[in-house]
Each structure stands twice: as C-alpha cells, then as structure tokens.
Write an enzyme that holds these catalytic residues in place. Sequence first.
Site, short mmCIF file in Angstrom:
data_model
loop_
_atom_site.label_atom_id
_atom_site.label_comp_id
_atom_site.label_asym_id
_atom_site.label_seq_id
_atom_site.Cartn_x
_atom_site.Cartn_y
_atom_site.Cartn_z
N GLY A 1 0.62 -1.28 -0.18
CA GLY A 1 -0.02 0.02 0.28
C GLY A 1 0.77 1.37 0.00
N THR B 1 2.99 2.38 -2.22
CA THR B 1 3.46 2.69 -3.58
C THR B 1 2.17 2.61 -4.77
OG1 THR B 1 4.43 0.80 -4.49
CG2 THR B 1 5.86 2.32 -3.37
N PHE C 1 9.14 -8.79 -13.28
CA PHE C 1 9.87 -8.12 -14.22
C PHE C 1 9.78 -9.00 -15.50
CE2 PHE C 1 12.38 -10.93 -11.43
CZ PHE C 1 13.00 -11.88 -12.21
N TYR D 1 -3.88 -11.44 -17.57
CA TYR D 1 -3.14 -12.62 -18.37
C TYR D 1 -3.08 -13.61 -17.30
CZ TYR D 1 0.84 -10.71 -16.02
OH TYR D 1 2.16 -9.99 -15.12
N PRO E 1 -3.15 -1.98 -18.41
CA PRO E 1 -2.16 -1.15 -18.21
C PRO E 1 -2.59 0.27 -17.36
CG PRO E 1 -2.39 -1.10 -20.42
CD PRO E 1 -3.32 -2.05 -20.00
C1 HXC Z 1 16.43 -12.10 -14.40
C2 HXC Z 1 16.20 -11.55 -12.30
C3 HXC Z 1 15.95 -10.05 -12.76
C4 HXC Z 1 15.97 -9.73 -14.18
C5 HXC Z 1 15.78 -10.16 -10.61
N1 HXC Z 1 16.28 -11.36 -11.04
N2 HXC Z 1 15.77 -9.39 -11.39
N3 HXC Z 1 16.47 -12.46 -13.04
N4 HXC Z 1 16.00 -10.91 -15.01
N5 HXC Z 1 15.29 -8.62 -14.46
C6 HXC Z 1 16.74 -12.49 -10.28
C7 HXC Z 1 17.86 -12.25 -9.22
O1 HXC Z 1 19.06 -12.53 -9.99
C8 HXC Z 1 17.67 -13.50 -8.05
O2 HXC Z 1 17.91 -14.43 -8.55
C9 HXC Z 1 16.07 -13.23 -8.10
O3 HXC Z 1 15.58 -12.84 -9.24
C10 HXC Z 1 15.73 -12.47 -6.77
O4 HXC Z 1 16.14 -11.12 -6.95
P1 HXC Z 1 16.37 -10.16 -5.92
O5 HXC Z 1 16.81 -8.67 -6.44
O6 HXC Z 1 17.33 -10.78 -4.91
O7 HXC Z 1 14.94 -10.05 -5.37
P2 HXC Z 1 14.25 -9.09 -4.23
O8 HXC Z 1 15.33 -8.04 -3.88
O9 HXC Z 1 13.34 -9.77 -3.32
O10 HXC Z 1 13.32 -7.99 -5.65
C11 HXC Z 1 12.22 -8.98 -5.94
C12 HXC Z 1 11.77 -8.46 -7.43
C13 HXC Z 1 11.94 -6.91 -7.57
C14 HXC Z 1 10.52 -8.96 -7.81
C15 HXC Z 1 13.12 -8.93 -8.28
O11 HXC Z 1 11.64 -6.62 -8.93
C16 HXC Z 1 10.98 -6.46 -6.58
O12 HXC Z 1 11.22 -5.99 -5.46
N6 HXC Z 1 9.65 -5.84 -7.09
C17 HXC Z 1 8.53 -5.60 -6.20
C18 HXC Z 1 7.74 -4.41 -6.93
C19 HXC Z 1 7.40 -4.82 -8.26
O13 HXC Z 1 7.87 -5.90 -8.91
N7 HXC Z 1 6.25 -4.24 -9.08
C20 HXC Z 1 5.83 -4.45 -10.00
C21 HXC Z 1 4.35 -5.15 -10.05
S1 HXC Z 1 3.72 -4.89 -11.90
P3 HXC Z 1 19.49 -15.24 -8.19
O14 HXC Z 1 19.31 -16.84 -8.67
O15 HXC Z 1 20.33 -14.61 -9.21
O16 HXC Z 1 19.46 -15.11 -6.77
C22 HXC Z 1 2.79 -5.83 -11.97
C23 HXC Z 1 1.97 -5.93 -13.39
C24 HXC Z 1 1.30 -7.02 -13.99
O17 HXC Z 1 2.50 -6.98 -11.60
C25 HXC Z 1 0.46 -6.47 -15.05
C26 HXC Z 1 0.88 -5.51 -15.97
C27 HXC Z 1 -0.09 -5.02 -17.14
P1 NAP Z 2 4.11 -1.24 -7.37
O1 NAP Z 2 3.94 0.19 -7.02
O2 NAP Z 2 5.49 -1.78 -7.42
O3 NAP Z 2 3.49 -2.17 -6.14
C1 NAP Z 2 3.97 -3.48 -5.68
C2 NAP Z 2 4.05 -3.32 -4.17
O4 NAP Z 2 4.12 -4.56 -3.42
C3 NAP Z 2 5.10 -2.43 -3.55
O5 NAP Z 2 4.63 -1.49 -2.84
C4 NAP Z 2 6.29 -3.61 -2.81
O6 NAP Z 2 6.66 -2.70 -1.58
C5 NAP Z 2 5.19 -4.70 -2.56
N1 NAP Z 2 5.94 -5.56 -2.30
C6 NAP Z 2 6.55 -6.23 -3.09
N2 NAP Z 2 7.21 -7.43 -2.46
C7 NAP Z 2 6.69 -7.59 -1.49
C8 NAP Z 2 6.63 -8.65 -0.25
N3 NAP Z 2 7.41 -9.67 -0.48
N4 NAP Z 2 5.81 -8.09 0.82
C9 NAP Z 2 5.11 -7.20 0.97
N5 NAP Z 2 5.05 -6.15 0.01
C10 NAP Z 2 5.76 -6.73 -1.15
O7 NAP Z 2 3.13 -1.89 -8.50
P2 NAP Z 2 1.67 -1.44 -8.95
O8 NAP Z 2 1.80 -1.19 -10.55
O9 NAP Z 2 1.20 -0.32 -8.08
O10 NAP Z 2 1.04 -2.86 -8.81
C11 NAP Z 2 -0.06 -3.00 -7.75
C12 NAP Z 2 -0.95 -4.30 -7.99
O11 NAP Z 2 -1.73 -3.99 -9.40
C13 NAP Z 2 0.06 -5.51 -8.50
O12 NAP Z 2 -0.54 -6.74 -7.50
C14 NAP Z 2 0.28 -5.70 -9.77
O13 NAP Z 2 0.32 -7.07 -10.20
C15 NAP Z 2 -1.23 -5.15 -10.04
N6 NAP Z 2 -1.18 -4.66 -11.55
C16 NAP Z 2 -0.86 -3.46 -11.83
C17 NAP Z 2 -0.99 -3.33 -13.19
C18 NAP Z 2 -0.30 -2.04 -13.67
O14 NAP Z 2 -0.49 -1.59 -14.94
N7 NAP Z 2 0.41 -1.13 -12.77
C19 NAP Z 2 -1.63 -3.96 -14.31
C20 NAP Z 2 -2.16 -5.36 -13.75
C21 NAP Z 2 -2.04 -5.69 -12.38
P3 NAP Z 2 8.19 -3.27 -1.05
O15 NAP Z 2 8.77 -2.95 -2.28
O16 NAP Z 2 8.32 -2.17 -0.02
O17 NAP Z 2 8.04 -4.29 -0.42
#
Ligand code: HXC
Ligand code: NAP
Length: 293
Positions: free
Chosen positions: A23, A25, A105, A156, A199
């Site tokens: 919540g 971001t 990612f 998806y 998106p």
């Molecule tokens: C390949 C990757 C990678 C990349 C990380 N890894 N990034 N591999 N390509 N780009 C690998 C690392 O090498 C590692 O594996 C493992 O993933 C874990 O990476 P860490 O960096 O140690 O993990 P962590 O710090 O926990 O970070 C988690 C994360 C990061 C998912 C990688 O991006 C994150 O914190 N995301 C949170 C917010 C987020 O993702 N928001 C977007 C949601 S959007 P190894 O084997 O090397 O140890 C969404 C939209 C959906 O869901 C629909 C859109 C239309």
């Molecule tokens: P976002 O800002 O990156 O939000 C993701 C949040 O998840 C961050 O605040 C992150 O905070 C938290 N998070 C990640 N790992 C966590 C963990 N292990 N424990 C607790 N919190 C964790 O992205 P967003 O676009 O707003 O996405 C919100 C939701 O919408 C997601 O479910 C996403 O799949 C969905 N969605 C987004 C889109 C879009 O176009 N934006 C489209 C379809 C669906 P910390 O890094 O501080 O943990």
Amino acid sequence: MNYTEGMLKEGALKDKTIIITGGGTGLGKSMTKYFLQLGANVVITSRKLEVLQGTANELMKETGGQVLAVQCDVRIYAEVESMLAQTIAKFGKVDVLINNAAGNFISPTERLSARAFDTVVDIVLKGSYNCTLALGKHWIKEKQTDKVVLSIVTTYAWTGSAFVVPSACAKAGVLAMTRSLAVEWAKYGIRMNAIAPGPFPTKGAWDRLVPGAFRERFDLQKQVPLRRVGEHQELCNLAAYLISDYSAYINGDVVTIDGGEWLQGAGEFNMFTEVTGDEWDAIEKMVRGAKSE
Ligand code: HXC
Ligand code: NAP
C-alpha cells in the site's frame, strides 16, 4: 462528472478497517488515499518501512484519516500474523484485505534462475494466500461476518503471457483461490473477488516491464481499443465499490478494467480495425463476388 473523479458517496467506507498489502506505492497508494477519503482506516504493509511511513504521513495530512504503516514481508506467515495483531491492537478489527503486493519483471523464461521464478511466485501467490489464510482464520474463529478479500490480479491470469511467466502462473493461482474460497467461505460471511487491470502507469510496473526506450517502442496504449491507459481513480472507484456494502451480492467474480485490451489480443480478425472505408468497399465487392465451388 468524469472518470478521474471519486464515485462513491461520502462516508461509504466509514468505520471500515482495510489492510492493503503493497500500500505504500503505485496503485496501493492510490487506493489508500481514496479509501481514506471515504472514511476508512487503512493499514499499509510492505517490506520498506521508510516508504510506508512516508506514504502514511503524506496521506494522513492530506485526508485527515488514520493510516497504520506496518513492515511485513507477505512471504513470511509469522510476519503476516504479527501485522494482523498490530492492526487489531490499533483499530480493534479488520473488515477488508486487499491482496495488492506483487513482484514482477520482464524476462525470457529460460534466462530465469529457479530462485528468480520463486521470488515472483512467492510474493504474488504465497503472499496472497498467506494473508488470506491469516485473515480468514481470524474472522472465522471470532465469528465475524461481512468481510471482504479483494485481490488485484491481471488479465493474463487467464490468457497467460509470454515473458512474465512466473507472474502469470502466480496470478492464475490467486484467481483460482478467489473462486474456490468464494464458495467455501461464503457461509462465514466472507466475500472473495478480484480485479484484473490492464495497463495503469506506476513506477514499479513500468520500470520493470517496459524499461527505457521500450516504452516508446512498445506503446501500451496501442494495444488498448480505447487507445489510452487507465487512470488510477478508475481502479480506485471499482475497488471501493467491490469492498463496500453496495456490492454485497458480488462474490467470486473477477472484474476486468483494461479498456478492452485482452479482447483485442484475442479476437481472430481484430487486425481489420486498421482497414479504411475504401478498403471495406473493396473487401465487400470481393466477398460478394466470391462464388462457392
Ligand atoms: C532475471 C532477475 C531479474 C531480471 C531479478 N532477478 N531481476 N532475473 N532478470 N530482470 C533474479 C535475481 O538475480 C535473483 O535470482 C532473484 O531474481 C531475486 O532477485 P532479488 O533482487 O534478490 O529479489 P528481491 O530483492 O526480493 O526483489 C524482488 C523483485 C523486485 C521481484 C526482483 O523487482 C521487486 O522488489 N519488485 C517489487 C515491486 C514490483 O515488482 N512491482 C511491479 C508489479 S507490476 P538469483 O538466482 O540470481 O539469486 C505487475 C503488473 C502486472 O505485477 C500486469 C501489467 C499489465
Ligand atoms: P508497485 O507500485 O510496484 O506495487 C507493488 C508493491 O508490492 C510495492 O509497494 C512493494 O513494496 C510491494 N511488495 C513487493 N514484494 C513484497 C513482499 N514480499 N511483501 C510485501 N510487499 C511487497 O506496482 P503497482 O503497479 O502499483 O502494482 C500493484 C498491483 O497491481 C500488483 O498486484 C500488480 O500485479 C497489479 N497490476 C498492476 C498493473 C499496472 O499496470 N500497474 C496492471 C495489472 C495488475 P516493497 O518493495 O516495499 O515491499
């Protein structure tokens, strides 16, 4: 009146306590703000306490509402239980859980390590079932009813998508959990629903899914029949409705909010959208002139 404005009546969420994972971001932050404006108390959770506290302070000042920021990694069940205990200590009860936290990612699947796959699935699927299980057990044990779990999935979850395979697997699991528990837990007064957004620009998603120059090269608006991305308020309006008492008969559904995006990708002849009026005249002539053998 338009889609950038709040939709529900003032006070529609008054006295409700809502937990929003992730919540601090993006869409989670936007929902937090709107729910505060509608009178709710909101608990925001994620891994980065500093980010959460920044959001909590900003939104409390802006809305006058109450926000509790709790550090909680949703992958760790003990942390989820502790977050629930802190919520009850502060607000006395919980009414709504929003499974919003996610990790994702863009990457060819063969480039992923097993740990990378685990990382995304654990945040999205394990995180969502950890929170749902902890809240469900609590509500059922305390015999509390009129509770709601809303999960943010994506389209998806049912179509699948190349290059985000861990996320697609995990979101499909969250949708299956939603539909399963909608039946199993209805008798306890718990409703389960999901939203599938297309998106909606956020820094978290855009930086990881369409980084750098790829944002221009793969303009996501072109994939959407309505030729625009979503406004956060549109998603907030839908989420507020689905967690409010106005949606009391909606259970086990997933509501798509994507401007028609996934259907544009699915229809066999959707590429004919590009055909001009003159070309349609020519096509009609050819088709009418065709004789069956
Ligand atoms: C390949 C990757 C990678 C990349 C990380 N890894 N990034 N591999 N390509 N780009 C690998 C690392 O090498 C590692 O594996 C493992 O993933 C874990 O990476 P860490 O960096 O140690 O993990 P962590 O710090 O926990 O970070 C988690 C994360 C990061 C998912 C990688 O991006 C994150 O914190 N995301 C949170 C917010 C987020 O993702 N928001 C977007 C949601 S959007 P190894 O084997 O090397 O140890 C969404 C939209 C959906 O869901 C629909 C859109 C239309
Ligand atoms: P976002 O800002 O990156 O939000 C993701 C949040 O998840 C961050 O605040 C992150 O905070 C938290 N998070 C990640 N790992 C966590 C963990 N292990 N424990 C607790 N919190 C964790 O992205 P967003 O676009 O707003 O996405 C919100 C939701 O919408 C997601 O479910 C996403 O799949 C969905 N969605 C987004 C889109 C879009 O176009 N934006 C489209 C379809 C669906 P910390 O890094 O501080 O943990």
